[in-house]
Design an enzyme around this catalytic site. Structure first.
Site, PDB file in Angstrom:
ATOM      1  NE  ARG A  45       0.266   1.422   3.330  1.00 54.84           N
ATOM      2  CZ  ARG A  45       1.201   2.312   3.551  1.00 54.84           C
ATOM      3  NH1 ARG A  45       2.485   1.935   3.648  1.00 54.84           N
ATOM      4  NH2 ARG A  45       0.924   3.584   3.713  1.00 54.84           N
ATOM      5  N   GLY A  46       0.266   2.403  -0.114  1.00 51.73           N
ATOM      6  CA  GLY A  46       1.043   3.633  -0.285  1.00 51.73           C
ATOM      7  C   GLY A  46       1.120   3.907  -1.782  1.00 51.73           C
ATOM      8  CB  ALA A  47       0.252   6.924  -3.760  1.00 54.23           C
ATOM      9  NE  ARG A  88      -6.197   0.800  -1.813  1.00 54.90           N
ATOM     10  CZ  ARG A  88      -5.541   1.333  -0.786  1.00 54.90           C
ATOM     11  NH1 ARG A  88      -4.241   1.115  -0.629  1.00 54.90           N
ATOM     12  NH2 ARG A  88      -6.182   2.077   0.105  1.00 54.90           N
ATOM     13  CD  GLN A 195      -3.037   2.621   6.746  1.00 58.89           C
ATOM     14  OE1 GLN A 195      -3.605   3.033   7.765  1.00 58.89           O
ATOM     15  NE2 GLN A 195      -3.698   2.385   5.633  1.00 58.89           N
ATOM     16  CG  ASP A 236      -3.132   8.102  -1.346  1.00 56.90           C
ATOM     17  OD1 ASP A 236      -3.065   8.580  -0.192  1.00 56.90           O
ATOM     18  OD2 ASP A 236      -2.761   6.952  -1.631  1.00 56.90           O
ATOM     19  CG  ASN A 246      -2.228  11.475   2.608  1.00 54.13           C
ATOM     20  OD1 ASN A 246      -1.699  10.588   1.940  1.00 54.13           O
ATOM     21  ND2 ASN A 246      -1.856  11.692   3.851  1.00 54.13           N
ATOM     22  CE  LYS A 247      -5.020   5.521   4.482  1.00 50.63           C
ATOM     23  NZ  LYS A 247      -6.008   4.661   3.767  1.00 50.63           N
TER      24      LYS A 247
HETATM   25  O1  MRU Z   1      -4.501   3.050   2.177  1.00 50.49           O
HETATM   26  P1  MRU Z   1      -3.027   3.290   2.033  1.00 50.49           P
HETATM   27  O2  MRU Z   1      -2.231   2.709   3.162  1.00 50.49           O
HETATM   28  O3  MRU Z   1      -2.524   2.864   0.670  1.00 50.49           O
HETATM   29  O4  MRU Z   1      -2.881   4.862   2.117  1.00 50.49           O
HETATM   30  C1  MRU Z   1      -1.605   5.428   2.043  1.00 50.49           C
HETATM   31  C2  MRU Z   1      -1.567   6.893   2.189  1.00 50.49           C
HETATM   32  O5  MRU Z   1      -2.569   7.545   2.324  1.00 50.49           O
HETATM   33  C3  MRU Z   1      -0.228   7.557   2.067  1.00 50.49           C
HETATM   34  O6  MRU Z   1      -0.149   8.678   2.888  1.00 50.49           O
HETATM   35  C4  MRU Z   1      -0.023   7.986   0.608  1.00 50.49           C
HETATM   36  O7  MRU Z   1      -0.244   6.906  -0.251  1.00 50.49           O
HETATM   37  C5  MRU Z   1       1.326   8.555   0.367  1.00 50.49           C
HETATM   38  S1  MRU Z   1       2.563   7.314   0.404  1.00 50.49           S
HETATM   39  C6  MRU Z   1       4.041   7.994  -0.018  1.00 50.49           C
END
Ligand code: MRU
Length: 343
Positions: A45-47, A88, A195, A236, A246-247
Site C-alpha cells: 500500500r502507499g501510492a 484501488r 498504518q 495519493d 491522502n489518508k
Molecule cells: O490506504 P493506504 O495505506 O494505501 O494509504 C496510504 C496513504 O494515504 C499515504 O499517505 C499515501 O499513499 C502517500 S505514500 C508515499
C-alpha cells in the site's frame, strides 16, 4: 530497510505489510492476479508503492502470455492492465504507472514479443529505481524546511514502506536526520488500518529515528501545547488546483495545523500529481469494508454486530490549508503546481 517490492527471479516479491509489525514475511507473486489481490487487500500500500507493484504486475502477467503475434499479445497485456487498474481508485500513481507500461508496450511494437517482455520488466524496474531517486531528491528539498530540535507530526505511512524506498514524507524526515538534525516524529496511529502505529512507528524504529506514537485524537491538544513544530504528510493524488487526497484524517490534521499556525507540508513525486483532475471535488474516494472500523485489524471486535459504518479510506485537504508541496523539482505553493508540472 527491507525492500517493499522487488523483481526476484521471475516473480514479484512483496513485503507483506498486513503482517507488520508482528512478522516480517514476504509474498512471491507468480501471477498478476496475486499482485492485484495484494494491492486490493493492502499487503502492499502507499501510492508510489502501489504504482511500482502494478507496473511489475503488468510485466509479470505479460511474461506468462503465449501469443507471439503483437496484436494478440497487446490485447492481452491491456486486459492485465485493466485488472490491475481496478484494484484501488484513489492513488493516481497506480494509473500513471500502468499508462507508462502501456506506452512502453506501444513503443516496442516492432520488436519480437520475447524482446517486448524483457522491455516491460526493464520499464517496471526503471519506475522502481526512479521512485527511490525522486524520494531522495525530495527529501533534500524538504529537509531545508526542518530545523534542528523540531518535532514533526505525520499521518499514515508515507515512508519507505509506501514507496520503492526512502519515502516521501518520511524521506524528508530521513534526510533531515541524515544531516544531523536532532528531530523527533509524532506518528498518528491512523485508524482504522493503523498504518501510523504498525508501519511508520516500525520503520522509523528500524532506522533509529526517534518516534512517539499518538492516537489520532491527540494531535490538537499536542499542537495547542506547542509540541508540534511542523506537519509533513504524503499524498495519493494532487489535483491541478493543489487540493490533496491522502489518508482519511489528513484533512483534520491540516485544519488543526492552520488553527495553531503550524506549517503543513505535503511531500509527493510528479507521479502523484494529476493535472487532468481540476480539483479535489473530482478525486474518487475509495470506500472500504465496515470490518476495518468495527474491529482492530480484524482481531478485537470493538462495535456491535450490524452497526452501520462509514469507511472512506481517504479525504481531501483543500489547497488553502497547505503551506507548500515538496516535490523532486523543488518546494512549491499548491497554486504553482499546475504551471510547474505542465511538462
Ligand atoms: O490506504 P493506504 O495505506 O494505501 O494509504 C496510504 C496513504 O494515504 C499515504 O499517505 C499515501 O499513499 C502517500 S505514500 C508515499
Amino acid at each position: 530497510m527491507v525492500p517493499t517490492v522487488e523483481w526476484k527471479e521471475g516473480a514479484v516479491r512483496l513485503l507483506d505489510q498486513s503482517q507488520l509489525p508482528e512478522k516480517v514475511v514476504f509474498l512471491d507473486c507468480r501471477d498478476y492476479q496475486t499482485v492485484a489481490r495484494a494491492i486490493r487487500e493492502l499487503l502492499v500500500r502507499g501510492a508510489p508503492a502501489i504504482g511500482v507493484t502494478a507496473a511489475m504486475g503488468v510485466a509479470l502477467g505479460s511474461n506468462s502470455l503465449k501469443s507471439s503475434q503483437f496484436d494478440e499479445f497487446s490485447k492481452e497485456v491491456h486486459e492485465i492492465c485493466d485488472a490491475l487498474a481496478a484494484t484501488r481508485p484513489t492513488a493516481v500513481n497506480l494509473f500513471w504507472a500502468i499508462e507508462r507500461m502501456k506506452r512502453a508496450l506501444a513503443e516496442s511494437r516492432q520488436l519480437p514479443v520475447e524482446a517486448i517482455k524483457r522491455r516491460l520488466v526493464d520499464e517496471s524496474q526503471r519506475i522502481l529505481d526512479e521512485d527511490i531517486a525522486m524520494n531522495k531528491t525530495m527529501g533534500r528539498y524538504g529537509a531545508v524546511l526542518v530545523q534542528d530540535g523540531q518535532t514533526i507530526l505525520t499521518h499514515c505511512n508515507a515512508g519507505a514502506l509506501a514507496t520503492a524506498g526512502y519515502g516521501t514524507a518520511l524521506g524528508v524526515v530521513r534526510a533531515a536526520w541524515e544531516q544531523g538534525k536532532k528531530i523527533r516524529v509524532l506518528a498518528d496511529e491512523t485508524r482504522p488500518v493503523l498504518q501510523g502505529a504498525r508501519l511508520t512507528a516500525w520503520e522509523l524504529m528500524q532506522d533509529g529515528i526517534p518516534v512517539t506514537l499518538i492516537t489520532d485524537n491527540m494531535a490538537g491538544a499536542l499542537m495547542r501545547q506547542g509540541l508540534v513544530h511542523l506537519c509533513v504528510v504524503g499524498a495519493d493524488r494532487i489535483a491541478a488546483n493543489g487540493d490533496v487526497a491522502n489518508k482519511i484524517g489528513t484533512y483534520s490534521v491540516a485544519v488543526l495545523a492552520k488553527a495553531h499556525g503550524i506549517p503543513f507540508y505535503v511531500a509527493a513525486p510528479y507521479s502523484t500529481i494529476d493535472l487532468n483532475t481540476p480539483s479535489g471535488e473530482q478525486i474518487p474516494i475509495e470506500q472500504r469494508q465496515p470490518g476495518e472500523v468495527t474491529s482492530i485489524c480484524g482481531k478485537a471486535v470493538v462495535a456491535p454486530v450490524g452497526v452501520p459504518v462509514l469507511n472512506p479510506a481517504f479525504d481531501v485537504t483543500p489547497a488553502a490549508y497547505i503551506t507548500a508541496i515538496i516535490t523532486e523539482r523543488g518546494v512549491f505553493k499548491p497554486g504553482e503546481l499546475a504551471e510547474r508540472f505542465r511538462t
